[in-house]
Design an enzyme around this catalytic site. Structure first.
Site, mmCIF file in Angstrom:
data_model
loop_
_atom_site.group_PDB
_atom_site.id
_atom_site.type_symbol
_atom_site.label_atom_id
_atom_site.label_comp_id
_atom_site.label_asym_id
_atom_site.label_seq_id
_atom_site.Cartn_x
_atom_site.Cartn_y
_atom_site.Cartn_z
ATOM 1 N N THR A 80 0.814 -1.211 0.000
ATOM 2 C CA THR A 80 0.000 0.000 0.000
ATOM 3 C C THR A 80 0.851 1.265 0.000
ATOM 4 O O THR A 80 0.387 2.337 -0.391
ATOM 5 C CB THR A 80 -0.938 0.001 1.233
ATOM 6 O OG1 THR A 80 -1.606 -1.260 1.320
ATOM 7 C CG2 THR A 80 -1.997 1.087 1.138
ATOM 8 N N ASP A 133 2.168 3.653 7.506
ATOM 9 C CA ASP A 133 2.691 2.312 7.238
ATOM 10 C C ASP A 133 1.546 1.388 6.863
ATOM 11 O O ASP A 133 0.363 1.721 7.049
ATOM 12 C CB ASP A 133 3.411 1.793 8.492
ATOM 13 C CG ASP A 133 4.489 0.765 8.179
ATOM 14 O OD1 ASP A 133 4.477 0.195 7.066
ATOM 15 O OD2 ASP A 133 5.336 0.512 9.053
ATOM 16 N N GLY A 134 1.886 0.222 6.340
ATOM 17 C CA GLY A 134 0.903 -0.809 6.052
ATOM 18 C C GLY A 134 0.823 -1.814 7.190
ATOM 19 O O GLY A 134 1.482 -1.662 8.225
ATOM 20 N N LYS A 146 2.584 -7.185 11.789
ATOM 21 C CA LYS A 146 3.427 -6.639 10.745
ATOM 22 C C LYS A 146 4.691 -7.494 10.656
ATOM 23 O O LYS A 146 5.060 -8.144 11.616
ATOM 24 C CB LYS A 146 3.797 -5.176 11.043
ATOM 25 C CG LYS A 146 2.598 -4.225 10.939
ATOM 26 C CD LYS A 146 2.947 -2.795 11.318
ATOM 27 C CE LYS A 146 4.093 -2.237 10.526
ATOM 28 N NZ LYS A 146 3.866 -2.266 9.045
ATOM 29 N N GLY A 147 5.320 -7.468 9.491
ATOM 30 C CA GLY A 147 6.531 -8.252 9.326
ATOM 31 C C GLY A 147 6.464 -9.247 8.194
ATOM 32 O O GLY A 147 7.398 -10.025 7.997
ATOM 33 N N GLU A 155 10.232 -0.838 11.206
ATOM 34 C CA GLU A 155 8.873 -0.290 11.245
ATOM 35 C C GLU A 155 8.479 0.090 12.670
ATOM 36 O O GLU A 155 7.868 1.147 12.895
ATOM 37 C CB GLU A 155 7.883 -1.309 10.679
ATOM 38 C CG GLU A 155 7.988 -1.496 9.181
ATOM 39 C CD GLU A 155 7.177 -2.657 8.661
ATOM 40 O OE1 GLU A 155 6.882 -2.671 7.452
ATOM 41 O OE2 GLU A 155 6.851 -3.571 9.452
ATOM 42 N N LYS A 173 -7.426 -6.960 5.372
ATOM 43 C CA LYS A 173 -6.598 -6.906 6.582
ATOM 44 C C LYS A 173 -7.419 -6.598 7.830
ATOM 45 O O LYS A 173 -6.880 -6.583 8.941
ATOM 46 C CB LYS A 173 -5.507 -5.842 6.415
ATOM 47 C CG LYS A 173 -4.738 -5.929 5.087
ATOM 48 C CD LYS A 173 -4.025 -7.250 4.915
ATOM 49 C CE LYS A 173 -3.306 -7.327 3.575
ATOM 50 N NZ LYS A 173 -2.204 -6.371 3.446
#
Length: 296
Positions: A80, A133-134, A146-147, A155, A173
């Site tokens: 994104t 951030d996504g 995340k990751g 991040e 998501k």
């Protein structure tokens, strides 16, 4: 003057036959930059509903949170994020000339450089105005996994450094409990020499299927930008209902560098939906909905 139509950032798909527009957005007071509503900007159609949803979420988040007075901006990672950079570029060179952009990894660094924005480092700017951030998955309390791109250490540093941390994602998501949609597990960055012991300890904690993440086009494991390995650790739903406690237990394991659970950090999450709308969920529990059914 009005901002120009968005310029496609590196990695953005070629337009096809679907067009989405955003609803009118609040106008920023006249000054170095006068912003027009997104609905009056021509938006190139994208190949899929998912890509359109990502762009809508990113554009809305940028218009709401990346304001002319913000001079130090964190750029996250994921599919994104190119749309985030695309919308920032569309704000124009005059507003961007005094800004510095801090990347979370190689991908975001390349996006910043290729967009001719000023590149900085968190060593130089330990306090960031806003980071966008996504996420791989977000629960009802705005906790995130995340990751998936193995960037979660950097991040998290940029998330903690930011006065405001914003997540952008598509509708896939959006979850009530972490782990329901993102089945791969919690990403855990580990020191390479310790990964076998960490694997053993993660299995003891309840992740029976914890495994070292292997590369697809390279022999051997994934190596992060920091030179570490990544373990993916799926946990039972009961443990994922309390991600903050789980985060603490994993983080305490010797050899663990960082854990891809981001808890109690996001101010807001913007989800692009299948119908061309955007839903924003806020840390205080309220939600906002932006209907994009209007046409140019």
């Amino acid at each position: 003057m009005p901002i120009p139509p968005a310029v496609l950032a590196p990695g953005v798909l070629t337009p096809t036959d679907v067009e989405h527009v955003l609803p009118p957005q609040p106008t920023i007071p006249a000054g170095p930059l006068s912003t027009v509503p997104v609905s009056s900007v021509q938006v190139a159609p994208l190949a899929t509903v998912v890509e359109s949803a990502k762009r809508l979420a990113a554009w809305t988040a940028v218009d709401k949170h990346v304001l002319p007075e913000h001079k130090v901006i964190g750029i996250g990672s994921g599919s994104t994020v190119p749309f985030v950079v695309e919308r920032i570029v569309a704000q124009g060179p005059e507003v961007n000339k005094d800004r510095v952009f801090i990347p979370t990894g190689f991908q975001s660094k390349e996006l910043i450089v290729e967009a001719h924005l000023r590149l900085g480092d968190v060593d130089q700017y330990p306090t960031i105005d806003v980071t966008i951030d996504g996420a791989d998955e977000v629960d009802k309390d705005l906790n995130c996994i995340k990751g998936g791109g193995a960037c979660h250490l950097r991040e998290k540093v940029l998330a903690e450094a930011a006065d405001t941390w914003i997540i952008v994602a598509d509708y896939r998501k959006n979850s009530d409990v972490l782990g329901k949609n993102w089945k791969q597990g919690v990403p855990v960055e580990v020191a390479p020499f310790a990964y076998v012991k960490v694997l053993q300890n993660l299995r003891t904690l309840g992740s029976e299927k914890a495994s070292l993440r292997m590369a697809k086009m390279k022999a051997g494991p994934i190596v992060s930008d920091n030179g570490n390995f990544v373990i993916d650790a799926p946990f039972p739903e009961e443990q994922m209902k309390d991600p903050f406690t789980l985060l603490g237990r994993i983080k305490m394991l010797t050899g663990v560098v960082e854990v891809g659970l981001f808890c109690h950090m996001a101010k807001a999450v913007y989800f692009g939906n299948q119908d061309g709308s955007v839903t924003a969920k806020w840390h205080d529990g309220h939600a906002e909905h932006y209907d994009n059914s209007s046409e140019d």
